[in-house]
Write an enzyme that holds these catalytic residues in place. Structure first.
Site, PDB file in Angstrom:
ATOM      1  N   GLU A 101       0.827  -1.203   0.000  1.00  0.00           N
ATOM      2  CA  GLU A 101       0.000   0.000   0.000  1.00  0.00           C
ATOM      3  C   GLU A 101       0.867   1.261   0.000  1.00  0.00           C
ATOM      4  O   GLU A 101       1.774   1.386   0.824  1.00  0.00           O
ATOM      5  CB  GLU A 101      -0.911  -0.003   1.240  1.00  0.00           C
ATOM      6  CG  GLU A 101      -1.940  -1.120   1.196  1.00  0.00           C
ATOM      7  CD  GLU A 101      -2.521  -1.466   2.561  1.00  0.00           C
ATOM      8  OE1 GLU A 101      -2.347  -0.686   3.506  1.00  0.00           O
ATOM      9  OE2 GLU A 101      -3.133  -2.554   2.673  1.00  0.00           O
ATOM     10  N   GLU A 118      -4.841  -6.240   2.788  1.00  0.00           N
ATOM     11  CA  GLU A 118      -3.651  -6.927   3.274  1.00  0.00           C
ATOM     12  C   GLU A 118      -3.655  -8.426   2.996  1.00  0.00           C
ATOM     13  O   GLU A 118      -2.604  -9.014   2.703  1.00  0.00           O
ATOM     14  CB  GLU A 118      -3.455  -6.694   4.779  1.00  0.00           C
ATOM     15  CG  GLU A 118      -2.918  -5.308   5.121  1.00  0.00           C
ATOM     16  CD  GLU A 118      -3.975  -4.218   5.146  1.00  0.00           C
ATOM     17  OE1 GLU A 118      -5.169  -4.554   5.041  1.00  0.00           O
ATOM     18  OE2 GLU A 118      -3.622  -3.036   5.260  1.00  0.00           O
ATOM     19  N   PHE A 167       1.991  -1.652   8.570  1.00  0.00           N
ATOM     20  CA  PHE A 167       2.308  -1.775   9.994  1.00  0.00           C
ATOM     21  C   PHE A 167       2.194  -3.257  10.351  1.00  0.00           C
ATOM     22  O   PHE A 167       1.297  -3.938   9.850  1.00  0.00           O
ATOM     23  CB  PHE A 167       1.312  -0.983  10.854  1.00  0.00           C
ATOM     24  CG  PHE A 167       1.493   0.511  10.802  1.00  0.00           C
ATOM     25  CD1 PHE A 167       2.151   1.192  11.819  1.00  0.00           C
ATOM     26  CD2 PHE A 167       1.003   1.231   9.721  1.00  0.00           C
ATOM     27  CE1 PHE A 167       2.319   2.572  11.752  1.00  0.00           C
ATOM     28  CE2 PHE A 167       1.161   2.614   9.656  1.00  0.00           C
ATOM     29  CZ  PHE A 167       1.831   3.282  10.679  1.00  0.00           C
ATOM     30  N   ASP A 183       1.053  -4.638  12.775  1.00  0.00           N
ATOM     31  CA  ASP A 183      -0.248  -4.943  13.366  1.00  0.00           C
ATOM     32  C   ASP A 183      -1.196  -5.543  12.335  1.00  0.00           C
ATOM     33  O   ASP A 183      -2.098  -6.305  12.672  1.00  0.00           O
ATOM     34  CB  ASP A 183      -0.882  -3.660  13.911  1.00  0.00           C
ATOM     35  CG  ASP A 183       0.067  -2.874  14.786  1.00  0.00           C
ATOM     36  OD1 ASP A 183      -0.129  -2.843  15.993  1.00  0.00           O
ATOM     37  OD2 ASP A 183       1.055  -2.303  14.244  1.00  0.00           O
ATOM     38  N   PHE A 184      -1.015  -5.186  11.074  1.00  0.00           N
ATOM     39  CA  PHE A 184      -1.932  -5.651  10.029  1.00  0.00           C
ATOM     40  C   PHE A 184      -1.564  -7.042   9.533  1.00  0.00           C
ATOM     41  O   PHE A 184      -2.258  -7.604   8.674  1.00  0.00           O
ATOM     42  CB  PHE A 184      -1.979  -4.667   8.853  1.00  0.00           C
ATOM     43  CG  PHE A 184      -2.106  -3.216   9.236  1.00  0.00           C
ATOM     44  CD1 PHE A 184      -2.672  -2.831  10.446  1.00  0.00           C
ATOM     45  CD2 PHE A 184      -1.653  -2.218   8.377  1.00  0.00           C
ATOM     46  CE1 PHE A 184      -2.775  -1.481  10.791  1.00  0.00           C
ATOM     47  CE2 PHE A 184      -1.760  -0.876   8.717  1.00  0.00           C
ATOM     48  CZ  PHE A 184      -2.311  -0.504   9.927  1.00  0.00           C
ATOM     49  N   HIS A 215      -1.222   0.259  16.044  1.00  0.00           N
ATOM     50  CA  HIS A 215      -0.121   0.618  15.139  1.00  0.00           C
ATOM     51  C   HIS A 215       1.240   0.537  15.821  1.00  0.00           C
ATOM     52  O   HIS A 215       2.190   1.175  15.374  1.00  0.00           O
ATOM     53  CB  HIS A 215      -0.294   2.048  14.609  1.00  0.00           C
ATOM     54  CG  HIS A 215      -1.387   2.229  13.610  1.00  0.00           C
ATOM     55  ND1 HIS A 215      -2.707   2.225  13.960  1.00  0.00           N
ATOM     56  CD2 HIS A 215      -1.359   2.414  12.271  1.00  0.00           C
ATOM     57  CE1 HIS A 215      -3.446   2.422  12.879  1.00  0.00           C
ATOM     58  NE2 HIS A 215      -2.655   2.537  11.837  1.00  0.00           N
TER      59      HIS A 215
END
Ligand SMILES: Cc1ncc(C[n+]2csc(CCOP(=O)(O)OP(=O)(O)O)c2C)c(N)n1
Ligand SMILES: Cc1ncc(C[n+]2csc(CCOP(=O)(O)OP(=O)(O)O)c2C)c(N)n1
Ligand SMILES: [Mg+2]
Ligand SMILES: [Mg+2]
Lengths: 330, 345, 330, 345
Positions: free
Chosen positions: A29, A60, A83, A85-86, A129
């Site tokens: 992205e 994602e 990030f 986290d994703f 994040h």
């Protein structure tokens, strides 16, 4: 040689591989015009064009899925997840597809996919994040997990990852990207740092600190500080690769120092360093002068407010205290 | 294959003008397709026997009744093209040319199987023949297919393309949405081939969708798409051939919905409380194999005796596969941690 | 009392809660007519109707997401994820939404969501239907993780989970559901087994075995066997809850026996038992007569073929050997 | 609110006949809406100042330019209804009635903030007022909104409903697909309100979609949907009111695409290389606030002096909020592990 940042080292690695090898390409992205949320790919669109610096929609799971499919059919994709986290959104792709394809097909496929992603906190980006989720991926057989702590390793490990032939989760750290404090001499030529080899970032004899990524830098600061203040001589082992784990180097160090402190940014409970502590205890029990301890993140999500965030993530003070506690124990 | 054909008379299928390339195929090819369909049918009947006799460790999802769909679609793409398959994958795999012996051996967990006994029914793959694998995750093949499509575009200038099988149930997974959208914006040569057999496990499509045609989801991505009779091997062949050609021309992905029906329970342990015997019977009357065999006989491509002979031949092949599988050795426990990672020699 | 299976205990718990409380409802794939892939909800559609036994499309992320949204607004959903392997598909919902909502909103929301899901292997379902992924969720602050090993606990823990007020990942085991060997006296009335309390399933003095779910049963078999064969007296601690972990009970046991073996079905590397071993070493180092060890799954996906699957998952023989190794150590 | 209105004259909006309930609102209400829009604008200007002065630890996504969208939509639902918001959530939050003081305090990481300093900009929520929260995950609100919709149906017989804000970028996440489909088959009272501001971070919608209207994705789920001018507060109000009414009647979900534009960079650190200054300027000329203020003046709802007075009032409110936030204390480090779990008293 010239000194460059962690971010520059990563970018240079990708540029060099892409110049040499048509099969290497990036997807993720906002990696094209924008150059990625942290600017790692800035300028690469201009050199390589949008087919190879492939901007994706916000999807994602498909980013990783597409990475897998292209890897299995002969490309060497580097997928960026903005990030870490994703990674959770793509977790099925990572854990059930990328990690398992080779094994469940009886060894008859290769998945040379690298998933680059920044982890860690310290930027005030709060709970969704700022996580350090390496423990989730390091537990999955079939994945390799790499976390460089400095520019030299970043470049060499990324090149190794792309040519490893296995899916590699490559976790970078936001606080390392641009910080001039961590610039290093980095060879201009492409080179590899082997995956699966830890590195002693500081030699010492009193206690072993095991850490990865940004926590290596923080551990090194503490080591210098304690050496100057008290003459305590800390050995800092940088894991570099969490999976496969270079347990023999860790054991060697612990057998020398007799003491182990694991330093980890993730919440302590159920984190990766439990594995390190457990293996060391299993395999070097008789060499231990004190029980291995862990200084790690608090058992909560990463909070927003600076005062809270600093409390959540291991600070130099906490690491220092961890060292002192072990040294005064027994 | 579809590429080299002359434009024949066209048929209108769900609003599209589709050339009838099938009718121009050599008789030999048409017979080969029938043979594949029998192979699938008999393979599954054999598998069912294994299940009943407790010889399958784990579960199996039988493809029985859907044969026209896999055979028609796979025969319309080239040998070098890729497919991705599903948990109900035996039919796709056989169509793509898999060795029945090694498939059967895999089902019995033998070392000679496609996955050395590590994968079983849900993971049979044959990368060399372009089969990127069955998948135990519903929707698991969609991302992979899209990535393979990207390779086809970047590395092979769309000369290769991808046929992605998935079920009606999989069309409600998020990865369907993300994958088809990505293929659309990037113009990837992928045929998303949805086998709508009216159920996802026990859930009828009526309960899982609020639209009549799954192929209408094309409108969300700006691609072509249509609904076809998945039990008519010629129609499946023609439609896939048509869009495979478009894919190779760089026209991007397409969404084909093939209507079909699974004759057997969802898996090993399905009491089928969610559908009536009558419904099953009605669909069995529309047996795609019988229908195709009759067509070939009627069109004089082969005689009835030849059909019987073909069936017998296939029966023998299956019997050989069974022997091979049974006689093969199990893997050794010491191999359990092999094949997790690729290791450079 | 009557003896019932684990599956019957779970179903009874759900039926009783749903009769008492309009807010409790189920959602998941094929849970209505079909009764769930393992038959846990068979018959419930007939009693409660399809609004409350809510069949979903195959959309694991939305199943959990919808569970979260309904929980935050006042319902008490029980979401079923057909196989725990598919938790990965919903991992963002679980780890970034359910787990974090309360904290990131400053304590001003409740997420009384239970995600029921069967884990574990032994059914020949291979790599994507046999995993033990509890380690992934147990590491996430904000989640509770429960893994009952027997019918009594299954019923009592499920009722506790639904009324806990926090998101609970409730991992069942396929080999426990219907096995008559594990039937138990279970009170007909509703009752709670507290979350966060481990349970000594067998008292012993020579060594502590810590396990959860099906591995508790396997550990108990080994304990009986070794007691009969050799008089070895094993204490079996059933974690029941992985998070929050009842470390005090474990420490108590280890301080008594001086020896710890953790038994875990998941691949050993980076698994949850690393945490248990590490904590015990940190907190009871001086009581340990031998280093804590782990008998766990091999470091590979769960393979299909019976011979391989039996090798991957800890067998009674392997547990036995693990016990003997620790007892003969030192 | 929308429920009690008489049917007024209708307007045709993207093919739908929508009653003009807005024009029938009391002047007071109309002015209140303008005030909210100013509050959002000034709040964001203040936030930008904080960013520039380095007082925001972390990032912020400013809502500037999109005010008509949040205000129009939120005013068209009831106070008891739910909303879910996004990373760009200040506007939604203010529209739903949040206290500016506690919002500002949260941005500065103070204990008096909505999240006690634990959440920051991306996590402001106010469950009591029906705001189920901003979300740092793009698409993160979609599943939650759908679940809240289920509560509305099961517990409140559709008397309550849900307004789900999300961006154009979020419409390509799998959870969008799964959520909207589920809401459709279950007939849940949810308005999926897509704020299309032409970019997802740096990615223009043209690069992420192969369709002209995001609202056309309604066709994949069999629901209603349309595209509206998100900078026209009256049109937004009317459209949402129309479909809120339908939701309450059990007609199920709808997909509204509101076209708008964000004036500022995506977040704190955006150099905006992906768009031209000219483009930004053009959109700024279509300022939704100025447009609305002019409309109210023209329609004699208020005079120009009153507008200025309103602006001043709002400026004072913001100044008070700033003072409150600055004077508030930081949380204590010892609180860091509080609020992870609900604990019964
Ligand atoms: C992610 C995931 N969810 C659920 C399942 C369990 N499951 C296996 S097949 C199946 C039904 C799939 O339906 P469909 O896609 O229509 O394929 P069909 O079985 O009809 O061929 C389900 C729910 C699974 N394997 N993976
Ligand atoms: C799952 C996820 N992916 C990526 C991001 C990073 N990110 C934050 S906002 C954003 C763009 C979102 O675009 P859109 O939905 O259109 O909302 P807008 O910012 O335009 O309001 C991105 C990519 C994120 N926060 N979460
Ligand atoms: Mg189906
Ligand atoms: Mg946008």
């Amino acid at each position: 040689m010239r000194k460059i940042t962690y971010l520059e080292a990563l970018r240079e690695a990708m540029q060099q591989m892409m110049r040499e090898d048509e099969d290497v390409f990036l997807l993720g992205e906002d990696i094209a015009e924008y150059g990625g949320a942290f600017g790692v790919t800035v300028g690469m669109l201009e050199e390589f064009g949008k087919e190879r610096i492939r901007n994706t929609p916000i999807s994602e799971a498909a980013i990783v899925g597409v990475g897998i499919g292209s890897a299995v059919t002969g490309m060497r994709p580097i997928a960026e997840i903005m990030f870490s986290d994703f990674l959770t959104i793509a977790m099925d792709q990572i854990a059930n597809q990328a990690a398992k394809i080779r094994y469940q097909f009886g060894g008859k496929a290769k998945v040379p996919l690298v998933v680059r992603t920044p982890g860690g906190g310290g930027t005030g980006a709060a709970s969704q994040h700022s996580q350090s989720l390496e423990g989730l991926v390091a537990h999955i057989p079939g994945l390799k997990v790499v976390m460089p702590s400095c520019p030299y390793d970043a470049k060499g490990l990324l090149i190794s990852a792309v040519y490893d032939g296995n899916p590699v989760i490559f976790i970078e750290h936001k606080l390392l990207y641009k910080n001039k404090k961590y610039v290093q001499d980095v060879p201009e030529k492409a080179y590899k740092v082997p995956i699966g080899k830890a590195d002693i970032k500081r030699k010492g004899k009193d206690i072993t600190l095991v850490a990865s990524s940004f926590m290596v830098q923080r551990s090194l600061s503490v080591a210098e500080m304690l050496y100057e203040e008290q003459g305590t001589d800390i050995e800092v082992v940088d894991l570099r690769t969490l999976r496969p784990l270079d347990i023999s180097l860790i054991l060697e160090s612990v057998k020398k120092t007799g003491r182990l402190l694991c330093v980890e940014e993730a919440p302590i409970f159920g984190g990766f360093m439990g594995e390190v502590a457990a293996q060391v205890t299993e395999k070097a029990f008789d060499w231990l002068d004190a029980p291995p301890h862990r200084v790690a993140g608090r058992n909560c999500p990463v909070p927003y407010s600076l005062v809270l965030e600093q409390e959540m993530i291991p600070s130099e003070e906490r690491i220092k205290k961890g060292v002192e506690d072990i040294l005064t124990a027994v | 294959m579809a590429k080299s054909k002359q434009l024949a008379n066209k048929q209108k299928i769900d609003g599209y003008q589709i050339e009838d390339g099938f009718s121009q195929l050599e008789g030999k090819k048409k017979i080969e397709m029938l043979k594949k369909m029998y192979q699938i049918r008999y393979f599954e009947e054999q598998t069912e026997q294994f299940i009943i006799r407790g010889m399958i460790h784990g579960t199996c999802h039988l493809y029985t009744g859907q044969e026209a769909s896999a055979v028609g679609a796979v025969y319309a793409i080239g040998g070098d093209d890729y497919i991705t398959s599903t948990h109900r994958g035996h039919g796709h795999c056989i169509s793509k040319g898999a060795d029945l012996k090694r498939m059967m051996a895999e089902l019995l967990g033998k070392k000679t199987g496609y996955c050395k006994g590590k994968g079983g029914s849900m993971h049979i793959a044959d990368i060399e023949s372009g089969n990127l694998g069955a998948n135990g995750i519903v929707g698991g093949g969609l991302g992979i297919a899209t990535g393979a499509g990207l390779t086809c575009k970047m590395k092979y200038a769309n000369e290769k393309m991808v046929l992605c099988f998935f079920g009606d149930g999989a069309a409600n997974q998020g990865i369907f949405h993300e994958s088809v959208n990505m293929a659309s914006i990037w113009g990837l040569p992928v045929i998303y081939f949805c086998e709508n057999n009216i159920y996802g496990m026990s859930t009828p499509t009526d309960d899982a969708f609020n639209i009549d045609k799954i192929s209408d989801r094309k409108l969300a991505y700006g691609i072509e798409g249509l609904t076809i009779d998945g039990n008519d091997v010629a129609q499946v062949y023609n439609t896939v051939a048509h869009f495979a050609q478009a894919c190779r021309k760089g026209k991007g992905p397409v969404l084909i919905e093939a209507q079909t029906y699974r004759w057997k329970g969802h898996s090993k342990s399905d009491a089928q409380v969610y559908r009536s015997k009558k419904e099953v019977k009605e669909w069995m009357q529309k047996d795609p194999i019988k229908r195709y065999a009759q067509k070939l006989v009627k069109e004089d491509v082969m005689g009835e005796a030849e059909v019987s002979q073909l069936e017998e031949e296939v029966g023998n092949t299956i019997a050989e596969a069974v022997d091979f599988a049974k006689e093969s050795a199990f893997p050794s426990p010491s191999e359990v941690e092999d094949d997790v990672y690729f290791v450079k020699q």
